[in-house]
Design a protein around this motif. Structure first.
Motif, PDB file in Angstrom:
ATOM      1  N   GLU A 122      -2.129  -5.476   3.701  1.00 20.77           N
ATOM      2  CA  GLU A 122      -1.055  -4.780   4.339  1.00 20.77           C
ATOM      3  C   GLU A 122      -0.460  -5.535   5.508  1.00 20.77           C
ATOM      4  O   GLU A 122       0.665  -5.138   5.761  1.00 20.77           O
ATOM      5  CB  GLU A 122      -1.989  -3.619   4.667  1.00 20.77           C
ATOM      6  CG  GLU A 122      -1.176  -2.647   5.702  1.00 20.77           C
ATOM      7  CD  GLU A 122      -2.244  -1.348   6.365  1.00 20.77           C
ATOM      8  OE1 GLU A 122      -1.826  -0.739   7.405  1.00 20.77           O
ATOM      9  OE2 GLU A 122      -3.391  -1.468   5.778  1.00 20.77           O
TER      10      GLU A 122
ATOM     11  N   GLN B 239      -0.207   3.807  -2.550  1.00 19.75           N
ATOM     12  CA  GLN B 239      -1.340   4.371  -2.213  1.00 19.75           C
ATOM     13  C   GLN B 239      -0.900   5.725  -1.507  1.00 19.75           C
ATOM     14  O   GLN B 239      -1.137   6.826  -1.682  1.00 19.75           O
ATOM     15  CB  GLN B 239      -2.547   3.634  -1.813  1.00 19.75           C
ATOM     16  CG  GLN B 239      -2.743   2.701  -2.766  1.00 19.75           C
ATOM     17  CD  GLN B 239      -3.701   1.516  -2.008  1.00 19.75           C
ATOM     18  OE1 GLN B 239      -3.895   1.578  -0.949  1.00 19.75           O
ATOM     19  NE2 GLN B 239      -4.115   0.644  -2.945  1.00 19.75           N
TER      20      GLN B 239
ATOM     21  N   GLY C 225      -6.123   5.666  -0.335  1.00 18.87           N
ATOM     22  CA  GLY C 225      -6.095   4.329   0.474  1.00 18.87           C
ATOM     23  C   GLY C 225      -7.175   3.516  -0.160  1.00 18.87           C
ATOM     24  O   GLY C 225      -6.972   2.307  -0.335  1.00 18.87           O
TER      25      GLY C 225
ATOM     26  N   GLN D 192       0.677  -1.331   0.231  1.00 19.96           N
ATOM     27  CA  GLN D 192      -0.098   0.100   0.115  1.00 19.96           C
ATOM     28  C   GLN D 192       0.939   1.277   0.036  1.00 19.96           C
ATOM     29  O   GLN D 192       0.304   2.371  -0.028  1.00 19.96           O
ATOM     30  CB  GLN D 192      -1.034  -0.062   1.167  1.00 19.96           C
ATOM     31  CG  GLN D 192      -2.111  -0.896   1.114  1.00 19.96           C
ATOM     32  CD  GLN D 192      -1.678  -2.322   1.205  1.00 19.96           C
ATOM     33  OE1 GLN D 192      -0.593  -2.817   1.716  1.00 19.96           O
ATOM     34  NE2 GLN D 192      -2.559  -3.184   0.816  1.00 19.96           N
TER      35      GLN D 192
END
Length: 680
Positions: A255, A201, A572, A198
């Motif tokens: 994650e 992002q 996100g 992530q």
């Protein structure tokens, strides 16, 4: 002569037997792996926000634990799990001043004194850009690993080409060890590191088109067998990742993937971080195949040592050399604290050499934090941020709306501008004894940069998304998972706050009005996964425009809005209305810079009087509240806040609903009863 011959023969037989027995007895080695994680540039045991020494944090104190653990072990190695460069005023100071060629970042000035074997890259290492990261890593006198980040540009740093690992994916380090008989051996220890994918992002502005981030789990499955084939006797995984799902551990882009990693064959220990919690601890005792007494997860030793240096991770192995191969006979893991939160006393002293190593940067940070930026007309404390509209969140919301309105392109200026912001510091995550001290405490009067850093903890950048009212409702439904479901017919004590929902995921959307019905079940989980499709906690949701027209129901659902937020939330994609497809504007300004500019704009320093004759007003507008609970049963609904005279006074004056202080719990929080009934 005959008797002598018999004696000689018997002695020879005994010697041969002893030799055979010795040859067959396997060597036994005790090995200790030590870990730091999520230091976030907290090198000093000092709170730059309050200006006081702080014995609950800091590598200077963790270093004493490390030294003691080494002295009590024959064989020991030390690793770091990442999130080093950002997260404290010293980290911000260094990013602001920059690094000159050859200059060593203070985190490495300190860490280089502790003989680290290897370090892993955390997600916050990317917050200040790849150039700053590269400059910083140059000062580390130990190797770095990361297996799931790749170069995506034609050429990256150090001549790395597109498609190649941006960092060394793993190392296999021949390590001299001494067995229990005093004999020397060489143990080939493999280390492999990971970071949440992530990052693409969260730090899109820094990483877009420059790097690629693959699955933690899939990368581990591919490279761990490769490490074994290359001669690793044991493999230590160092994922900057939390535990993650125990029901669906196979999510390739998770994650948090530690539970899944412990199921990868060949992994002998997992030293992890990212979630800022402590494992092993009793809060995880209900997880399947977890032994919190020995620190085992699926039979594999695992440890997560909190954050900011408040704990040290420790894994202890007993290894046996059998038929030329090392076998794990026993293993355990634990987190070792630097502070006793129950009895409020330090467990170690700070190492002077760490203080001395970063003395110049410490002085610079203190001066950096004292720069005046304006003045406030009222106190900004987050003691009530989880249970009512709050001045610390309101101030951020006002600043975000002002900045986005000023920068919004003409094509979007007809849409209402709202703000999404969360209470970053509102008692931590109820996981360590120092969480009770983690509240924003900015008194009225002259404000400095340290106050702005306290109000907005992270170096996020400003981003705006375009959403519908229907998407906003689901955004708020996910935020409302912050609260446990209250039974209106139960007189028993009921905790209002869901400790499993991070406060940074409790978004307050300012510019609209709404109430939260906590007697209803939550529609979404902590990561916005749908759990009760028909649930609805957000009620009386409406928007009033400048002309006084109010939008609710279907009119609200179809109305479009601009929401000012940060890059972490906007990109996100977890919350409804977020994700790349919703982003309409990215600003180079950090949210903190926008906050500083807003405070300065609203304040006016009178040079003639030497004081401020205009100040910024942080008063909360109370655009959200709980829905009154109608019941004939006397309810006992509780929440926790800081236990201090300052908190007592603030809560007594600022409570929006009746609140009664009851007791102080083992973690040092004051427990309050709050009245959510219609009779208050």
């Amino acid at each position: 002569m005959y008797k002598k011959s018999l004696l000689t023969t018997a002695l020879a037989i005994m010697l041969v037997a002893c030799a055979q027995q010795t040859a067959q007895t396997p060597a036994t080695v005790n090995l200790r792996i030590l870990e730091t994680s999520d230091l976030h540039a907290n090198i000093m045991d000092y709170n730059y926000y309050t200006g006081n020494d702080d014995p609950t944090i800091g590598l200077a104190r963790t270093a004493s634990l490390i030294e003691a653990a080494r002295q009590s072990a024959i064989n020991a190695v030390l690793v770091d799990n990442g999130d080093l460069l950002q997260g404290s005023p010293m980290g911000d100071y260094m990013a602001h001043t920059g690094l000159q060629p050859g200059q060593v970042h203070p985190v490495y000035k300190a860490m280089n004194l502790l003989d680290y074997t290897v370090g892993n890259i955390g997600n916050h290492e990317f917050n200040y850009g790849l150039d700053f990261l590269h400059q910083s890593l140059a000062g580390a006198r130990f190797p770095y690993i990361n297996a799931n980040v790749y170069c995506a540009a034609a050429t990256c740093w150090d001549g790395i080409k597109q498609g190649q690992h941006l960092f060394t994916p793993y190392i296999i380090k021949p390590t001299p060890v001494t067995d229990t008989n005093g004999e020397s051996h060489t143990l080939n220890i493999g280390y492999i590191g990971f970071v949440p994918p992530q990052i693409l992002q969260w730090d899109q502005q820094n990483l877009r088109g420059k790097v690629r981030a693959d699955s933690i789990l899939e990368t581990a499955k591919r490279l761990v067998p490769e490490m074994k084939a290359k001669g690793a006797d044991i493999i230590i995984a160092i994922p900057h990742s939390g535990i993650g799902s125990t029901q669906n551990p196979g999510d390739p882009m998770a994650e948090n993937a530690v539970y899944a990693i412990t199921q990868v064959p060949g992994v002998n220990a997992v030293l992890f971080g990212h979630s800022h919690s402590i494992f092993p601890s009793q809060r995880y005792s209900a997880l399947p195949n977890v032994d919190v007494n020995k620190g085992l997860m699926n039979g594999v030793p695992a440890v997560m040592p909190g954050r900011w240096g408040d704990n040290m991770g420790q894994v202890d192995f007993t290894l046996s050399l059998q038929d030329g191969k090392w076998k794990v006979l026993n293993a355990s893991a634990k987190a070792v604290p630097i502070y006793d939160g129950i009895h409020k006393k330090p467990l170690v002293t700070a190492e002077t050499r760490i203080h001395q190593a970063v003395a110049a940067e410490d002085t610079g940070t203190k001066a950096f934090m004292e720069r005046p930026i304006g003045a406030a007309s009222a106190d900004m404390y987050s003691f009530l941020a989880q249970v009512q509209d709050d001045p610390t969140v309101q101030m951020v919301a006002n600043a975000q709306i002002a900045r986005v309105k000023a920068q919004l392109p003409k094509s979007l200026q007809s849409l209402p501008v709202l703000s999404a912001s969360a209470p970053f510091k509102a008692g931590g995550r109820h996981s360590t004894t120092s969480d009770a001290d983690q509240y924003i405490q900015v008194p009225k009067g002259v404000l400095s940069y340290k106050n702005a850093a306290d109000l907005y903890l992270y170096p996020n950048t400003m981003v705006a998304v375009k959403v519908t009212g229907a998407e906003l409702k689901d955004w708020l439904e996910c935020s409302a998972n912050q609260f446990n479901q209250i039974d209106p017919q139960s007189p028993k004590p009921q905790q209002l706050i869901n400790d499993g929902h991070p406060t940074y995921n409790f978004d307050i959307i300012d510019g609209i009005s709404y109430r939260i019905d906590v007697t209803q079940p939550s529609k979404f989980g902590r990561d916005c996964q749908l759990i009760n499709p028909e649930a609805s906690r957000i009620v009386d949701l409406s928007y009033q425009d400048a002309a006084g027209k109010r939008y609710s129901g279907d009119a609200f659902a179809h109305q479009q809005f601009i929401v000012a937020t940060n890059n972490y939330r906007a990109f996100g994609g977890k919350f409804s209305g977020t994700g790349s497809s919703h982003v309409v504007m990215e600003l180079p300004d950090s949210n903190r810079e926008a906050l500083v500019a807003y405070i300065t704009e609203k304040s006016h320093f009178n040079s003639a009087t030497g004081s401020y004759d205009a100040t910024v007003d942080p008063a909360a507008d109370y655009n959200w509240d709980f829905k009154d609970i109608k019941t004939a049963v006397p309810l006992d609904i509780r929440f926790e806040s800081q236990n201090s005279p300052k908190a007592d006074a603030f809560i007594r004056l600022q409570q929006h609903r009746p609140m009664t202080k009851l007791a102080v719990n083992d973690l040092g929080f004051a427990e309050y009863r709050i009245d959510l009934t219609a009779t208050h």
